[in-house]
Structure formats: structure tokens, C-alpha cells
Design an enzyme around this catalytic site. Sequence first.
Site, mmCIF file in Angstrom:
data_model
loop_
_atom_site.group_PDB
_atom_site.id
_atom_site.type_symbol
_atom_site.label_atom_id
_atom_site.label_comp_id
_atom_site.label_asym_id
_atom_site.label_seq_id
_atom_site.Cartn_x
_atom_site.Cartn_y
_atom_site.Cartn_z
ATOM 1 N N ASP A 80 0.865 -1.180 0.000
ATOM 2 C CA ASP A 80 0.000 0.000 0.000
ATOM 3 C C ASP A 80 0.905 1.235 0.000
ATOM 4 O O ASP A 80 2.121 1.125 0.079
ATOM 5 C CB ASP A 80 -0.960 -0.031 1.201
ATOM 6 C CG ASP A 80 -0.232 0.089 2.524
ATOM 7 O OD1 ASP A 80 1.013 0.163 2.536
ATOM 8 O OD2 ASP A 80 -0.897 0.105 3.565
ATOM 9 N N SER A 81 0.318 2.407 -0.079
ATOM 10 C CA SER A 81 1.138 3.615 -0.225
ATOM 11 C C SER A 81 1.553 4.207 1.113
ATOM 12 O O SER A 81 2.330 5.146 1.154
ATOM 13 C CB SER A 81 0.347 4.669 -0.986
ATOM 14 O OG SER A 81 -0.726 5.121 -0.176
ATOM 15 N N GLY A 82 1.015 3.693 2.196
ATOM 16 C CA GLY A 82 1.269 4.282 3.501
ATOM 17 C C GLY A 82 0.228 5.320 3.871
ATOM 18 O O GLY A 82 0.111 5.712 5.032
ATOM 19 N N PHE B 260 -3.120 5.249 4.070
ATOM 20 C CA PHE B 260 -4.184 4.858 4.996
ATOM 21 C C PHE B 260 -3.696 4.874 6.439
ATOM 22 O O PHE B 260 -4.359 5.413 7.323
ATOM 23 C CB PHE B 260 -4.731 3.473 4.631
ATOM 24 C CG PHE B 260 -5.882 3.042 5.492
ATOM 25 C CD1 PHE B 260 -7.148 3.546 5.263
ATOM 26 C CD2 PHE B 260 -5.691 2.159 6.544
ATOM 27 C CE1 PHE B 260 -8.218 3.171 6.069
ATOM 28 C CE2 PHE B 260 -6.755 1.778 7.344
ATOM 29 C CZ PHE B 260 -8.019 2.287 7.107
ATOM 30 N N ASP C 289 -2.734 8.390 -1.591
ATOM 31 C CA ASP C 289 -4.061 9.026 -1.628
ATOM 32 C C ASP C 289 -4.477 9.434 -0.231
ATOM 33 O O ASP C 289 -3.867 9.031 0.750
ATOM 34 C CB ASP C 289 -5.104 8.056 -2.201
ATOM 35 C CG ASP C 289 -5.329 6.863 -1.279
ATOM 36 O OD1 ASP C 289 -4.373 6.453 -0.592
ATOM 37 O OD2 ASP C 289 -6.449 6.350 -1.227
ATOM 38 N N GLN D 84 -11.374 7.478 -4.901
ATOM 39 C CA GLN D 84 -11.975 7.905 -3.639
ATOM 40 C C GLN D 84 -13.317 8.571 -3.947
ATOM 41 O O GLN D 84 -13.832 8.428 -5.043
ATOM 42 C CB GLN D 84 -11.023 8.854 -2.895
ATOM 43 C CG GLN D 84 -9.776 8.170 -2.353
ATOM 44 C CD GLN D 84 -10.038 7.294 -1.121
ATOM 45 O OE1 GLN D 84 -11.147 7.278 -0.568
ATOM 46 N NE2 GLN D 84 -9.030 6.543 -0.702
ATOM 47 N N GLY E 204 -11.198 3.785 0.562
ATOM 48 C CA GLY E 204 -12.090 4.559 1.425
ATOM 49 C C GLY E 204 -13.406 3.886 1.747
ATOM 50 O O GLY E 204 -14.365 4.563 2.108
ATOM 51 N N ASP F 255 -7.953 -7.405 -0.028
ATOM 52 C CA ASP F 255 -7.008 -7.697 1.058
ATOM 53 C C ASP F 255 -7.695 -7.330 2.355
ATOM 54 O O ASP F 255 -8.572 -6.471 2.358
ATOM 55 C CB ASP F 255 -5.727 -6.856 0.945
ATOM 56 C CG ASP F 255 -5.945 -5.457 1.507
ATOM 57 O OD1 ASP F 255 -6.538 -4.627 0.802
ATOM 58 O OD2 ASP F 255 -5.570 -5.200 2.667
ATOM 59 N N CYS G 290 -14.184 -29.233 7.110
ATOM 60 C CA CYS G 290 -13.059 -28.408 6.666
ATOM 61 C C CYS G 290 -11.820 -29.295 6.502
ATOM 62 O O CYS G 290 -11.554 -30.172 7.324
ATOM 63 C CB CYS G 290 -12.774 -27.292 7.664
ATOM 64 S SG CYS G 290 -11.360 -26.255 7.208
ATOM 65 N N CYS H 284 -8.631 -28.169 6.304
ATOM 66 C CA CYS H 284 -7.374 -27.521 6.701
ATOM 67 C C CYS H 284 -6.635 -28.377 7.739
ATOM 68 O O CYS H 284 -7.215 -29.278 8.350
ATOM 69 C CB CYS H 284 -7.622 -26.108 7.225
ATOM 70 S SG CYS H 284 -8.025 -25.999 8.977
ATOM 71 N N CYS I 36 -8.359 -28.424 11.236
ATOM 72 C CA CYS I 36 -9.585 -29.217 11.364
ATOM 73 C C CYS I 36 -9.353 -30.701 11.092
ATOM 74 O O CYS I 36 -10.071 -31.548 11.622
ATOM 75 C CB CYS I 36 -10.660 -28.663 10.433
ATOM 76 S SG CYS I 36 -11.148 -26.998 10.916
ATOM 77 N N HIS J 10 -6.709 -21.993 9.714
ATOM 78 C CA HIS J 10 -8.108 -22.296 9.400
ATOM 79 C C HIS J 10 -8.799 -21.109 8.718
ATOM 80 O O HIS J 10 -9.434 -21.273 7.665
ATOM 81 C CB HIS J 10 -8.868 -22.699 10.664
ATOM 82 C CG HIS J 10 -10.341 -22.766 10.446
ATOM 83 N ND1 HIS J 10 -10.958 -23.822 9.805
ATOM 84 C CD2 HIS J 10 -11.321 -21.870 10.717
ATOM 85 C CE1 HIS J 10 -12.253 -23.578 9.699
ATOM 86 N NE2 HIS J 10 -12.504 -22.404 10.250
HETATM 87 ZN ZN LIG Z 1 -10.309 -25.705 9.183
#
Ligand SMILES: [Zn+2]
Length: 370
Positions: free
Chosen positions: A90-92, A94, A144, A185, A212, A262, A300, A302, A305, A331
Site C-alpha cells: 500500500d502507499s502508507g 491509509f 491518496d 476515492q 475509502g 485484502d 473443513c 485444513c 480441522c 483455518h
Molecule cells: Zn479448518
Amino acid sequence: MFEFELVAQSNLARAGVLHTPHGPLLTPVFAPVGTQATVKAMTPIQLKDLGASLVLANTYHLYLRPGDTLVRELGGLHAFMQWPGPLLTDSGGFQVFSLSDTRKIDDDGVTFKSHIDGSMHRFTPERAIEIQNNLGADIIMAFDECPPPLERDYVLQSLKRTHAWAERCQSVHRRADQALFGIVQGGIFADLRTESAQFLRALDLPGYAIGGLAVGESKEQMHATIEVTNAILPEAKPRYLMGVGSPEDLVNGVRLGVDMFDCVLPTRLARNAAAFTRRGRLNMKNAQYARDPGPVEAGCTCYCCANFTRAYVRHLIVAEEILAAVLLTLHNLHVLLSLMREMRAAILEGTFENYAQAFLQSYQPVESKR
Ligand SMILES: [Zn+2]
């Protein structure tokens, strides 16, 4: 480089491939957040095994510590953190704007105080690009301003600044192996979002973010804003919704034509004992799980689990063991990353709308604290 292929569409939802110097990104894609050049509680190998493809790191944090020139000296961010795949910084902006008591904005940039040692620093668009050029991520972001989304006068004023800054970022960005994305924005105001998307579209950048949002507006306002913005952004460029990552927001975002996301949510919640499931969120610290022999989420696949009981995970949480954060992070990331893969498959098969409706019907969203 940075060619974006649209592979399939289902109404507004898109499946694509974004080519980067560190490999292709299959979209829609969710990026786990590695604020300080590490996704907390995960090794890069664990992330790879989970199927993570894109990782985000924060410019503000890495600039302050260990410093962007140090990262450059040690071979850049990919080598430094040993992440072989695509990276995004990111640009910093935020983070700097979040330091509301200790920062001063003017048309040229922002002066702010370090949260680590109180020292004074200044970011301008040129500086934000220089730092991101030093860090060396595949995708970098324009500097921004992220204004309070409901204050029209403020949003209008800051939009002019954000647009001028985007042009300044574009004019100093030099590395052809990094794609500079612009950030739309305009708060929750349709006319301002339209103006912003049109302005940035004219700069012909390789990708665009919707910034934003998820900062205090309602879900309806968020969805309306995404729709208005995506209607203006070019079809042939990736669209990135920043800082959004609850399961229902991912499904709704993809449904409205977003390609990239993200969020710290899955990893932060994991460290606070919360587990995502296909039906909603569980607080694994609850006493009801003390003798529960089942997995965190039935079905699940993973590592958590497949091997451990709710009773064991709860024990780790209560005993404040590091493994609690590791297992729940595994998880939660698995849940979101498989959701993204399933959505992509559904778009390719032409069944996305059914998939999205079925998911949203069984999922009980929790209003998240971000
Ligand atoms: Zn899991």
C-alpha cells in the site's frame, strides 16, 4: 507484463489472470496481510500450502522499521521475507491518515509522528513511490487521502488532492517491473466516485483500487459505491477493493465485479480466538467447546480441522499458547482462500449466481470490528 486477461464473466462477476513478474494471479483473489513483511503466525511455506498467491505488506510500517533502503540492500521485499509469489504494497496513506492526532496534511503531503518512537516524518506522493520502489513489490499503490466517507465537503476537497497526487505518483514511478495502481476515492457520493473513476481512468494505469470503504458506511452504501465505481473503471484492468475481507463482503464484492481484495480480518480474528465457518463466526474461547471432540469446522480440510479438536484449540487459547494463533490463522485463511477458489470455479462454470445466493443464505454475518 501486468497484462490482465478476462477468462470468464457471469453477470458482473469476473474470472481473470493478472500476469506479474513473480507469476500469474488467478482472480478473484484474496491477499492475506503481512503488515511488517510477515503474515502473523504463518511461515511463507504454510501460506503457499494454503494456496495464497498474493501477499500485502504495509509501506508505513516497513519505512519506519526496518527501513526501505535496508530492505533494498538485502535484495528487496521478496528476498527479505522469502515470499516467492506476487507482492503488493500500500502507499502508507491509509496508516498515516489513521494517525489522526499526530498528522498534518497539506496539498504537498503529510507530516506525521512515528508510532514507534515519536520521531517526525513526511510522506509526499514522490516519497511514497520512492519507498515502494525500494521495497520492490509487484503492485504498488498511488498515495491518496482516505477521508471520512460521509463528510461531503471534506471528501470533495480531498478528492482534488488525491487526483493531483495520483498524477505526481505516475510521473515519478520508474520501475517497469512494478505496476502502479490508482485509488478511486469519493466517499459514499455517487457523483464524486464517478468523477474520481473517470479522472483515474484517463491516466491509463495498469489497475485500479476502490479505496475509502469499510470505514464506517453501511453495507448498502458500500455496495452502491462499488457498483457506481466499477461501471466507470475499464473492463480490461483489474479492480481491487481495499481493506475488505469478511466472507459476505468477498462474495458481494465479486458479484459486483471486484477482482482483488485484502484484509487483516482473518488473521486478526484468529489471534482473538475467532474462527470463520461457512455458517458464520465462532468464538473458540467459549466454555461450550471445553469438551467438544469435533473439529473447529466439520468438513473443513485444513490442517487444524483435519487433526485437532475444538477442545484442544480452546485449551491452547485459554493457556495462551502460540499454537492457538497458528492453528486458527491456518483455518481462517483456508476458509477465505477456498471461498475465492470456489467463486472462481463457479464463474468459469457459469454457476456463480447460484453459488453466491446459496452462500449468502447459509452465512450469518457478524458486523465486524476492523
Ligand atoms: Zn479448518
